[in-house]
Each structure stands twice: as C-alpha cells, then as structure tokens.
Design a protein around this motif. Structure first.
Motif, mmCIF file in Angstrom:
data_model
loop_
_atom_site.group_PDB
_atom_site.id
_atom_site.type_symbol
_atom_site.label_atom_id
_atom_site.label_comp_id
_atom_site.label_asym_id
_atom_site.label_seq_id
_atom_site.Cartn_x
_atom_site.Cartn_y
_atom_site.Cartn_z
ATOM 1 N N MET A 289 6.748 -0.233 -5.857
ATOM 2 C CA MET A 289 6.409 1.201 -5.175
ATOM 3 C C MET A 289 4.836 0.935 -4.313
ATOM 4 O O MET A 289 4.238 1.211 -4.581
ATOM 5 C CB MET A 289 5.681 2.038 -6.423
ATOM 6 C CG MET A 289 7.054 3.036 -7.736
ATOM 7 S SD MET A 289 7.026 3.657 -8.520
ATOM 8 C CE MET A 289 5.990 4.941 -7.497
ATOM 9 N N LEU A 290 4.244 -0.565 -4.595
ATOM 10 C CA LEU A 290 3.351 -0.867 -4.089
ATOM 11 C C LEU A 290 3.468 -0.536 -2.581
ATOM 12 O O LEU A 290 4.085 -0.919 -1.963
ATOM 13 C CB LEU A 290 1.906 -2.159 -4.485
ATOM 14 C CG LEU A 290 1.808 -2.659 -5.577
ATOM 15 C CD1 LEU A 290 1.615 -3.825 -6.481
ATOM 16 C CD2 LEU A 290 0.526 -1.850 -5.798
ATOM 17 N N GLU A 291 2.044 0.418 -2.138
ATOM 18 C CA GLU A 291 2.175 -0.508 -0.101
ATOM 19 C C GLU A 291 2.141 -1.610 0.543
ATOM 20 O O GLU A 291 2.326 -1.828 1.514
ATOM 21 C CB GLU A 291 1.313 0.971 -0.096
ATOM 22 C CG GLU A 291 2.099 2.438 -0.068
ATOM 23 C CD GLU A 291 1.302 3.837 0.503
ATOM 24 O OE1 GLU A 291 0.227 3.006 1.501
ATOM 25 O OE2 GLU A 291 1.765 4.218 0.044
ATOM 26 N N LYS A 292 1.526 -2.236 0.061
ATOM 27 C CA LYS A 292 0.732 -3.343 0.085
ATOM 28 C C LYS A 292 0.323 -4.461 -0.899
ATOM 29 O O LYS A 292 -0.031 -4.043 -2.042
ATOM 30 C CB LYS A 292 -0.137 -3.546 1.101
ATOM 31 C CG LYS A 292 -1.539 -2.571 0.380
ATOM 32 C CD LYS A 292 -2.684 -2.439 1.888
ATOM 33 C CE LYS A 292 -3.848 -1.503 1.185
ATOM 34 N NZ LYS A 292 -5.291 -1.741 2.087
ATOM 35 N N HIS A 293 0.315 -5.910 -0.575
ATOM 36 C CA HIS A 293 0.201 -6.977 -1.445
ATOM 37 C C HIS A 293 0.890 -6.746 -3.079
ATOM 38 O O HIS A 293 0.436 -6.992 -3.563
ATOM 39 C CB HIS A 293 -1.451 -6.577 -2.433
ATOM 40 C CG HIS A 293 -2.197 -6.605 -1.460
ATOM 41 N ND1 HIS A 293 -2.549 -7.398 -0.409
ATOM 42 C CD2 HIS A 293 -3.421 -5.707 -0.787
ATOM 43 C CE1 HIS A 293 -3.918 -7.210 1.047
ATOM 44 N NE2 HIS A 293 -4.278 -5.934 0.491
ATOM 45 N N GLU A 294 2.478 -6.353 -2.425
ATOM 46 C CA GLU A 294 3.114 -6.476 -3.771
ATOM 47 C C GLU A 294 3.132 -7.889 -4.070
ATOM 48 O O GLU A 294 3.501 -8.290 -5.091
ATOM 49 C CB GLU A 294 4.667 -5.969 -3.719
ATOM 50 C CG GLU A 294 5.228 -5.719 -4.424
ATOM 51 C CD GLU A 294 7.041 -5.357 -3.778
ATOM 52 O OE1 GLU A 294 7.947 -5.999 -4.245
ATOM 53 O OE2 GLU A 294 6.572 -4.563 -2.678
ATOM 54 N N ASP A 295 2.720 -9.545 -3.401
ATOM 55 C CA ASP A 295 2.656 -10.310 -2.888
ATOM 56 C C ASP A 295 2.013 -11.198 -4.469
ATOM 57 O O ASP A 295 1.957 -12.263 -4.484
ATOM 58 C CB ASP A 295 3.006 -10.959 -2.135
ATOM 59 C CG ASP A 295 1.830 -11.225 -1.053
ATOM 60 O OD1 ASP A 295 1.178 -10.014 -0.878
ATOM 61 O OD2 ASP A 295 1.041 -12.292 -0.722
ATOM 62 N N ARG A 296 0.889 -10.692 -4.416
ATOM 63 C CA ARG A 296 -0.186 -10.392 -5.417
ATOM 64 C C ARG A 296 0.023 -10.051 -6.539
ATOM 65 O O ARG A 296 -0.621 -10.285 -7.497
ATOM 66 C CB ARG A 296 -1.451 -10.152 -4.803
ATOM 67 C CG ARG A 296 -2.250 -10.830 -4.019
ATOM 68 C CD ARG A 296 -2.529 -9.619 -2.819
ATOM 69 N NE ARG A 296 -4.066 -9.575 -3.909
ATOM 70 C CZ ARG A 296 -4.917 -8.364 -3.108
ATOM 71 N NH1 ARG A 296 -4.404 -7.895 -2.379
ATOM 72 N NH2 ARG A 296 -5.816 -8.316 -4.247
ATOM 73 N N VAL A 297 1.351 -9.815 -7.176
ATOM 74 C CA VAL A 297 1.795 -8.953 -8.639
ATOM 75 C C VAL A 297 2.595 -10.102 -8.781
ATOM 76 O O VAL A 297 3.657 -9.555 -8.503
ATOM 77 C CB VAL A 297 1.845 -7.486 -8.460
ATOM 78 C CG1 VAL A 297 1.833 -7.384 -10.707
ATOM 79 C CG2 VAL A 297 0.468 -6.932 -8.194
ATOM 80 N N THR A 298 3.001 -10.468 -9.954
ATOM 81 C CA THR A 298 3.923 -11.253 -10.677
ATOM 82 C C THR A 298 4.264 -10.656 -11.962
ATOM 83 O O THR A 298 3.276 -10.414 -12.969
ATOM 84 C CB THR A 298 3.461 -12.640 -11.131
ATOM 85 O OG1 THR A 298 3.409 -13.268 -9.933
ATOM 86 C CG2 THR A 298 4.709 -13.244 -11.842
ATOM 87 N N VAL A 299 5.487 -9.918 -12.054
ATOM 88 C CA VAL A 299 5.442 -9.233 -13.925
ATOM 89 C C VAL A 299 6.814 -10.608 -14.458
ATOM 90 O O VAL A 299 8.139 -10.488 -13.920
ATOM 91 C CB VAL A 299 6.801 -7.995 -13.136
ATOM 92 C CG1 VAL A 299 6.851 -7.066 -14.505
ATOM 93 C CG2 VAL A 299 6.039 -6.907 -12.933
ATOM 94 N N MET A 300 6.053 -10.497 -15.488
ATOM 95 C CA MET A 300 7.056 -11.441 -16.317
ATOM 96 C C MET A 300 7.682 -10.596 -17.721
ATOM 97 O O MET A 300 7.492 -9.754 -18.247
ATOM 98 C CB MET A 300 6.156 -12.652 -17.364
ATOM 99 C CG MET A 300 5.704 -13.371 -15.806
ATOM 100 S SD MET A 300 4.534 -14.683 -16.700
ATOM 101 C CE MET A 300 5.939 -16.390 -17.459
#
Length: 289
Positions: free
Chosen positions: A108-119
């Motif tokens: 749901m992030l409008e930008k910078h989704e690539d800066r979050v890694t979910v494990m």
C-alpha cells in the motif's frame, strides 16, 4: 546516511532492554479478553496477561496488526530516515496472519516500496526473536540489507526450539487436543513437548510423564540437534524466571553455554499453552548472538 531499520511484532518476545539497545521497532498485536482489548506488551505485560488468563472463563483471542498499521509505521520510518531500508521480520505465516498483514501494508506504500523487505520467520516467540536481534546487530555493524537477510537465513537454519507444556488445559480449550485426551493426559501427568517445523507449523515433537522426564527428553533432543557444540541459549517463561533459571542450570550440566538470555513468553504462545510453559531456544555459539 543510509541505515537499515529492523522491525518486528510483539510476538518475537524480545526483552525490552535488548530492543531499546538495538533500536528494534516493535509493532504490537492486540489481545482480547472478552470485549476488552489490550496492545500486547504496551497496555498488558506478560505478568498481567498470565494473571488474567488463569481467572478468565474463556480463552483470550489475539489479532495481528492491520495492514494500515504497518503502512503507517513504514511510512513514518521512511520519511524520518530518507536514506533508510527496512527489514520487517514476523511471526510464522503458519500460525498467524501477521506476515501477510505486513506484506499488504508494504504493497500500500505509494512510493519507496522497494526499500521495505518483509520476511516470514517460519517460527514463533524468541525462535525468531533471536533472528531479529541478530539482524539488528548486523545492521549496527554496518552490514548491507542483503548481507543482513543472508545472515538471518543462515541462522534460521541452525536454531532449534522446544516448548515444554506444563498443563493440557489450554491445549484442550484451544481445540488442539480433545477433552478425553486431556483428561487421560492429566491423570498420567503427561507433559507435551512442542516444536515448529521448517514450514513454521507447530507440532508435537514428543511427550513424557512428569517434568523430570520431559526435561531430560528435551536435553536429549538438543544433544541430537546440536551435537555437543558450544551453544547460545534463550529460555522463555510465563512470568516465572526462577523456572527458567533452573532449566538453564540443568542445561549447563550437558552443554558449554555461551550467551544466556531470559525472556517472557507473550500472549500468542501463552494463550495456546498456558502458564508454566518453558520455551527453549538454542543455536550454535559463534559470531551469532
């Protein structure tokens, strides 16, 4: 300056002093006793939870943070630290929807989704809390996000964990065993030994009659898993540290112990297994802590 932020949820059961020292961000789950809701670890401590649990007529319920809560947390951190990356490590998808909720929050992030890694930790309690702490230590040492993720995955393959359940009452209340089995097991003083498989599903690893035999069996399992290596140990307890210390004393007779950590088993595990449970989390000593 680029920094890697380590984020998790309250079911990692990380002692607060460790989380504070390493700057770990913790998003709480919600615990419900009837119609009253509490934020896990914020509005209700482990000691308060177990005190309320033994008085409750019905089992409490827990619910994962909403995707909106994760979205809000990710957005605030990314705005506060414009050069940051976030590694978000969560309770096994095999026992909770927390991992999926975090993934949805990220999407749901409008930008910078690539800066979050979910494990997906494929574990529970300090079985993945140790991974979160190790990730934070690597981040503090200046390791890159890729190096941190690889380090966490390696450690995840080497850890082992067992839960020694003191009473069958809560397994029965939660529908994990039938009433007849619980009654017979109680009469025979059966102590279940639970673990978590590689897919992150809780299973029965063994059982024994009485605490003494059950403790001895867990030590046998650890000796099988760790082959006499020097180990780090974390012991989780249900607001009874003296029981955890007694277990560590027994382990010290069989292993060379390095780091020794005590933590409280939180509401998610506690709801299913009840008071008196001991969680044993072990991994080879070395550069991991």
């Amino acid at each position: 300056m680029m920094r890697t932020i380590i984020l998790t949820d309250s079911t990692a059961d990380i002692p607060q002093e460790i989380a504070d020292r390493l700057g770990i961000v913790i998003v709480p789950l919600t615990v419900m006793f009837g119609s009253t809701a509490y934020l896990d670890g914020i509005e209700m401590s482990a000691a308060q939870f177990y005190s309320e649990l033994v008085r409750a007529d019905e089992l409490p319920t827990t619910s994962q943070p909403s995707p909106a809560r994760f979205l809000e947390t990710y957005t605030e951190l990314l705005e506060q630290y414009p050069e940051s990356q976030i590694i978000s490590i969560h309770l096994s998808s095999g026992v909770s929807g927390t991992y999926q909720s975090a993934l949805l929050g990220k999407s749901m992030l409008e930008k910078h989704e690539d800066r979050v890694t979910v494990m997906d930790s494929k574990s529970a309690s300090y079985g993945y809390g140790m991974l979160v702490v190790y990730a934070a230590e690597l981040a503090a040492a200046g390791q890159s996000p890729t190096e941190i993720i690889q380090g966490v995955e390696r450690l995840g393959e080497r850890r082992c964990l067992y839960f020694l359940v003191d009473t069958l009452e809560y397994l029965q209340k939660g529908g994990r065993i039938g009433k007849a089995a619980a009654m017979v097991g109680t009469l025979l003083n059966i102590k279940p030994i639970l673990s978590i498989d590689k897919e992150g599903i809780i299973y029965s690893a063994d059982k024994a009659r009485g605490n003494k035999k059950a403790t001895a069996r867990i030590i046998e399992l650890l000796e099988r898993d760790l082959k006499g290596q020097k180990i780090n140990i974390a012991v989780g307890h249900t607001a009874d540290r003296s029981a955890a210390e007694a277990f560590v004393a027994q382990l010290a007779e069989h292993f060379e112990l390095s780091d020794q950590i005590y933590t409280e088993l939180g509401a998610v595990i506690g709801t299913h297994v009840g008071p008196g449970t001991i969680g044993i989390f072990a991994w080879p000593a070395g550069d991991e802590r």
